[in-house]
Design a protein around this motif. Structure first.
Motif, short mmCIF file in Angstrom:
data_model
loop_
_atom_site.label_atom_id
_atom_site.label_comp_id
_atom_site.label_asym_id
_atom_site.label_seq_id
_atom_site.Cartn_x
_atom_site.Cartn_y
_atom_site.Cartn_z
N GLY A 224 0.75 -1.47 0.15
CA GLY A 224 0.00 -0.10 0.25
C GLY A 224 0.72 1.58 0.15
O GLY A 224 0.37 2.25 0.27
N VAL A 225 2.10 1.07 0.44
CA VAL A 225 2.65 2.52 0.08
C VAL A 225 3.08 2.67 -1.05
O VAL A 225 3.45 4.22 -0.88
CB VAL A 225 5.09 2.08 0.41
CG1 VAL A 225 5.19 3.17 0.66
CG2 VAL A 225 4.67 1.73 2.40
N ILE A 226 2.64 2.13 -2.40
CA ILE A 226 2.84 2.42 -3.80
C ILE A 226 1.54 3.14 -4.17
O ILE A 226 0.71 2.06 -4.53
CB ILE A 226 3.86 1.12 -4.62
CG1 ILE A 226 4.91 1.00 -3.71
CG2 ILE A 226 3.83 1.98 -6.00
CD1 ILE A 226 5.69 -0.27 -4.51
N PRO A 227 1.69 4.01 -4.53
CA PRO A 227 0.35 4.53 -5.14
C PRO A 227 -0.36 4.07 -6.06
O PRO A 227 0.89 3.21 -7.38
CB PRO A 227 -0.24 5.99 -4.58
CG PRO A 227 1.72 6.03 -5.05
CD PRO A 227 2.40 5.14 -4.39
N PRO A 228 -1.24 4.26 -7.09
CA PRO A 228 -1.44 3.76 -8.67
C PRO A 228 -0.43 4.45 -9.14
O PRO A 228 -0.69 5.81 -9.18
CB PRO A 228 -3.10 3.77 -8.23
CG PRO A 228 -3.73 4.02 -7.09
CD PRO A 228 -2.67 4.38 -6.70
N LEU A 229 -0.40 4.09 -10.38
CA LEU A 229 0.41 4.40 -10.85
C LEU A 229 0.59 4.16 -12.56
O LEU A 229 1.19 5.43 -13.66
CB LEU A 229 2.01 3.77 -11.43
CG LEU A 229 3.00 3.53 -9.71
CD1 LEU A 229 3.92 2.78 -9.99
CD2 LEU A 229 2.86 4.45 -8.72
N ASN A 230 -0.56 4.28 -12.98
CA ASN A 230 -1.45 4.30 -14.29
C ASN A 230 -2.57 3.64 -14.45
O ASN A 230 -3.35 4.12 -13.36
CB ASN A 230 -0.70 2.93 -15.44
CG ASN A 230 -0.98 1.34 -14.59
OD1 ASN A 230 -1.97 1.29 -14.27
ND2 ASN A 230 0.09 1.24 -14.37
N ASP A 231 -3.08 4.69 -15.62
CA ASP A 231 -4.82 4.04 -15.08
C ASP A 231 -5.80 3.36 -15.40
O ASP A 231 -6.74 3.20 -14.74
CB ASP A 231 -5.12 4.79 -16.62
CG ASP A 231 -4.57 6.23 -17.29
OD1 ASP A 231 -4.91 6.76 -16.84
OD2 ASP A 231 -4.81 6.33 -18.76
#
Length: 231
Positions: free
Chosen positions: A61-68
């Motif tokens: 969960g540390v990494i947010p959404p990175l693409n559509d």
């Protein structure tokens, strides 16, 4: 040889003062991060962003959404909870992103304060810079922090089914524990500072403790009404 023996107590005292200064500075940094965490938590509540992330992923969960595609996945998860269906139906993905970032920032700060506390604690412990009696207090604060993380998810989970917001009782518990952790950290930090005045007498200490207790009760009561929407 006699001179070295005579100087030993002063060397030990200087070392202890230096260690106390290091520990105090570290705890003040922890307090700053805690303060930022509380501010962002308040903004998360005011913007109704707390339910925008519907899963608990301590590591991923540390990494947010990175693409559509990843944004769509997060948005679809949010669309499955009552808050979206009853309050935000038809919300655009751009509007969703605005509430997502508040909750994400809140969770990142929560993880950050854990690292800012735990990693230096391990270092100070390994290098024997923590004096007797202090270690238990610091570990106690660390355990309270872990409990706070669990209570945070317990609070969020209350708003994912059959409700459009989190339980006010769980919110108040979360807020009060945050205040307790901040208070405990401040007390320990100030206890490490050099004082020119003698410690307060026992009756004054009891009065101060009673005032702190009243403040925590008031914070809890404030948390109860903070989750009540009147509109």
């Amino acid at each position: 040889m006699a001179a070295i023996s005579a100087a030993a107590p002063y060397v030990a005292r200087d070392r202890d003062l230096h260690n106390r200064a290091l520990l105090r500075g570290w705890l003040y940094v922890v307090l700053l991060v805690l303060f930022a965490l509380v501010l962002v938590g308040g903004a998360t509540r005011l913007t109704d962003s707390g339910l925008s992330i519907t899963q608990w992923k301590p590591i991923h969960g540390v990494i947010p959404p990175l693409n559509d595609a990843e944004w769509q996945e997060e948005f679809q998860l949010y669309q499955q909870i009552p808050q979206y269906a009853e309050l935000n139906k038809g919300m655009s993905i751009e509007a969703f992103k605005s509430i997502f970032w508040w909750e994400w920032a809140h969770r990142i700060l929560a993880r950050s304060v854990g690292l800012v506390f735990a990693l230096p604690l391990l270092f100070f412990w390994a290098t024997r810079r923590i004096e007797r009696g202090l270690g238990a207090k610091l570990v106690g604060i660390l355990l309270l922090g872990g409990l706070q993380g669990a209570i945070g998810w317990w609070m969020v989970a209350s708003g994912l089914v059959d409700r459009v917001s989190v339980s006010q009782y769980r919110l108040a518990t979360h807020l009060t524990l945050a205040a307790l952790i901040f208070t405990a950290t401040m007390v320990v930090a100030r206890g490490l500072a050099p004082h020119s005045e003698p410690a307060a007498d026992r009756s004054t200490q009891r009065l101060a403790g009673f005032i702190v207790l009243l403040a925590l009760i008031q914070i809890y009561l404030g948390g109860l009404v903070a989750e009540i929407d009147l509109d």
